[in-house]
Scaffold this motif. Structure first.
Motif, short mmCIF file in Angstrom:
data_model
loop_
_atom_site.label_atom_id
_atom_site.label_comp_id
_atom_site.label_asym_id
_atom_site.label_seq_id
_atom_site.Cartn_x
_atom_site.Cartn_y
_atom_site.Cartn_z
N ALA A 304 39.91 32.36 41.32
CA ALA A 304 38.96 32.68 42.38
C ALA A 304 39.55 32.22 43.70
N ALA A 305 40.15 33.16 44.42
CA ALA A 305 40.73 32.82 45.72
C ALA A 305 39.61 32.48 46.69
N THR A 306 39.95 31.67 47.71
CA THR A 306 38.97 31.49 48.78
C THR A 306 38.89 32.78 49.58
N THR A 307 37.76 33.02 50.20
CA THR A 307 37.66 34.14 51.12
C THR A 307 37.39 33.59 52.50
N GLY A 308 38.28 33.89 53.41
CA GLY A 308 38.11 33.48 54.79
C GLY A 308 38.04 34.72 55.66
N SER A 309 38.39 34.56 56.92
CA SER A 309 38.32 35.71 57.82
C SER A 309 39.39 35.61 58.91
N VAL A 310 39.77 36.77 59.41
CA VAL A 310 40.65 36.83 60.58
C VAL A 310 39.99 37.75 61.60
#
Ligand SMILES: Cc1cc2nc3c(=O)[nH]c(=O)nc-3n(C[C@H](O)[C@H](O)[C@H](O)COP(=O)(O)OP(=O)(O)OC[C@H]3O[C@@H](n4cnc5c(N)ncnc54)[C@H](O)[C@@H]3O)c2cc1C
Length: 425
Positions: A304-310
């Motif tokens: 389960a990868a982290t989900t971030g944002s750009v």
């Protein structure tokens, strides 16, 4: 002699932005169809052998071969810069994910397997042999081998996996050397050529803007890495989600001398999606200019990868690579406990200084950020972005989903699949 294919001026059939892992693959493939201008923000000269040595991770404070971002949580995020991109500075681990990872991706399973086989041939990939293992890897294997080796074969699987590495004579085989080592009249590489924006006519991309002026092409392929490509596309597409593999480090002080021919030679994949990473020595032994902090063993959550944002901002790209959710944090905690137990086991008895085992306070990152424009969702199998003509994306941005491995091998394989579709298109 046939005329210079670039003689008509600063135009090419295709401009490829970013000469890293994916960019070199794409430039090589599309040069069979026409002229390719490959641009990179960093140097176009091949990385010297001090950079490519498997015993060096050239990402320290003075390195000119990396670009640094600071994520919104204050973490240092490093990516390769210059021809070869991150392939010139990375850990040299070149593993496929689990076979099931690629189900549902927008390329047939057979094509994905063939693309890996070709990538492994081009990148001169081989598994570390028993006789090549460093001190820590030998202890790691002695502890985990009785608990189960991964099934043999080119895919990683649950169990102990020997790392396969892109390497020749102790040096990383970089993407530029593998794919562009032979000079080609239809490829021209420009270094120190940062692309600052896309040139558009209506919905069509017609070229790129660089600090030296505008360059036009029939198509533009973005391979500036997940963050470099996002910097060019977030002003048009808005905020994008991004994935990363969180990693928690457990460290110890060795009580005797250590040999470490490479950063990472052996990993365990657990049934619940963790990768236990057996680093060969203190990071300070590989990275110039950093202080010793003990020999690390990594616990990364690949399931389960982290989900971030750009997102774009007037000050440049804003990056947040996220943090593990509660379930992931719990899994990582179990992995950390297994590593502490391993370090206290007989296999490590003569290696770990008593009382020296310590667990980092914070979970860190893996330098893997990917998946801003997943193929099959935000892009198609040719990396095309719906609603924008003349544009393709072919780097780590397009990896479609969770991946039970570091992304390098998959990025190289997928770049070739995307390039084949562009060529066919
Ligand atoms: C330190 C480190 C260690 C790693 N170790 C491993 C490992 O052992 N195994 C693994 O599987 N993965 C590893 N990774 C991840 C893996 O190497 C990368 O995910 C992969 O190489 C990315 O490939 P890419 O083509 O997407 O981008 P990159 O290879 O990063 O290439 C992007 C290129 O684009 C250029 N560029 C960026 N913006 C612009 C612009 N505006 N104009 C022109 N050029 C631009 C950059 O200079 C760079 O050369 C590591 C990454 C790092 C940074």
């Amino acid at each position: 002699m046939s005329p210079d294919p670039f003689a008509t001026g600063p135009f090419a059939d295709v401009i490829v932005v970013g000469a890293g892992s994916a960019g070199c693959v794409v430039a090589d493939r599309l040069a069979r169809e026409g002229t390719v201008l490959l641009l990179d923000a960093g140097p176009a000269t091949p990385p010297p052998s001090a950079v490519t040595s498997l015993r060096a991770l050239p990402v320290g404070p003075g390195s000119t071969r990396v670009v640094r971002y600071r994520d919104e949580r204050g973490r240092d995020v490093v990516r390769g810069r210059g021809i070869g991109g991150s392939s010139a500075v990375n850990g040299g681990y070149f593993l496929r994910g689990h076979r099931a990872d690629y189900r549902g991706w927008p390329w047939p399973a057979e094509a994905v397997a063939d693309a890996f086989t070709a990538a492994e041939r081009m990148m001169r990939v081989s598994a570390f042999a028993d006789a090549e293992l460093g001190t820590v890897a030998r202890a790691f294997d002695a502890h985990w081998a009785p608990r189960g080796r991964a099934a043999e074969g080119p895919w990683t699987a649950v169990g102990l996996n020997r790392v396969r590495s892109n390497r020749v004579a102790g040096h990383r085989m970089t993407a530029d050397r593998a794919y562009l080592g032979r000079p080609r009249r239809s490829v021209r590489v420009h270094g120190d050529a940062a692309v600052v924006g896309l040139e558009m006519r209506g919905d069509r991309v017609t070229g790129v803007r660089t600090s030296a002026g505008t360059l036009r092409a029939g198509r533009v392929v973005l391979t500036a890495g997940a963050l470099g490509t996002a910097a060019l596309l977030t002003p048009i597409l808005g905020t994008l989600a991004i994935r990363e593999h969180p990693e928690h480090l457990v460290r110890f002080e060795p009580r005797r001398a250590i040999t470490a021919p490479a950063l990472l030679q052996s990993v365990v994949h657990t049934a619940d999606g963790l990768e236990l990473r057996c680093y060969g020595d203190d990071f300070a032994a590989f990275i110039d200019g950093v202080a010793p902090t003990g020999v690390p063993v990594g616990v990364a959550d690949l399931g389960a990868a982290t989900t971030g944002s750009v997102r774009a901002s007037p000050a440049g790209l804003r990056v947040d690579l996220g943090v593990p959710d509660d379930e992931s944090a719990e899994r990582i905690g179990r992995g950390v406990a297994a590593v502490v137990e391993m370090l206290a086991s007989p296999a490590f008895a003569d290696l770990v200084r008593p009382g020296s085992i310590r667990v980092d306070a914070m979970t860190g990152l893996s330098s893997h950020a990917w998946g801003t424009l997943p193929a099959g969702v935000a892009t198609d199998a040719a990396g095309a972005v719906p609603g924008i003509d003349g544009l393709h994306v072919a780097d780590g941005s397009v990896l479609p989903g969770p991946l039970h491995a570091g992304p390098h091998a998959t990025i190289v394989a997928v770049a070739s699949l995307v390039a084949d579709r562009i060529a066919a298109g």
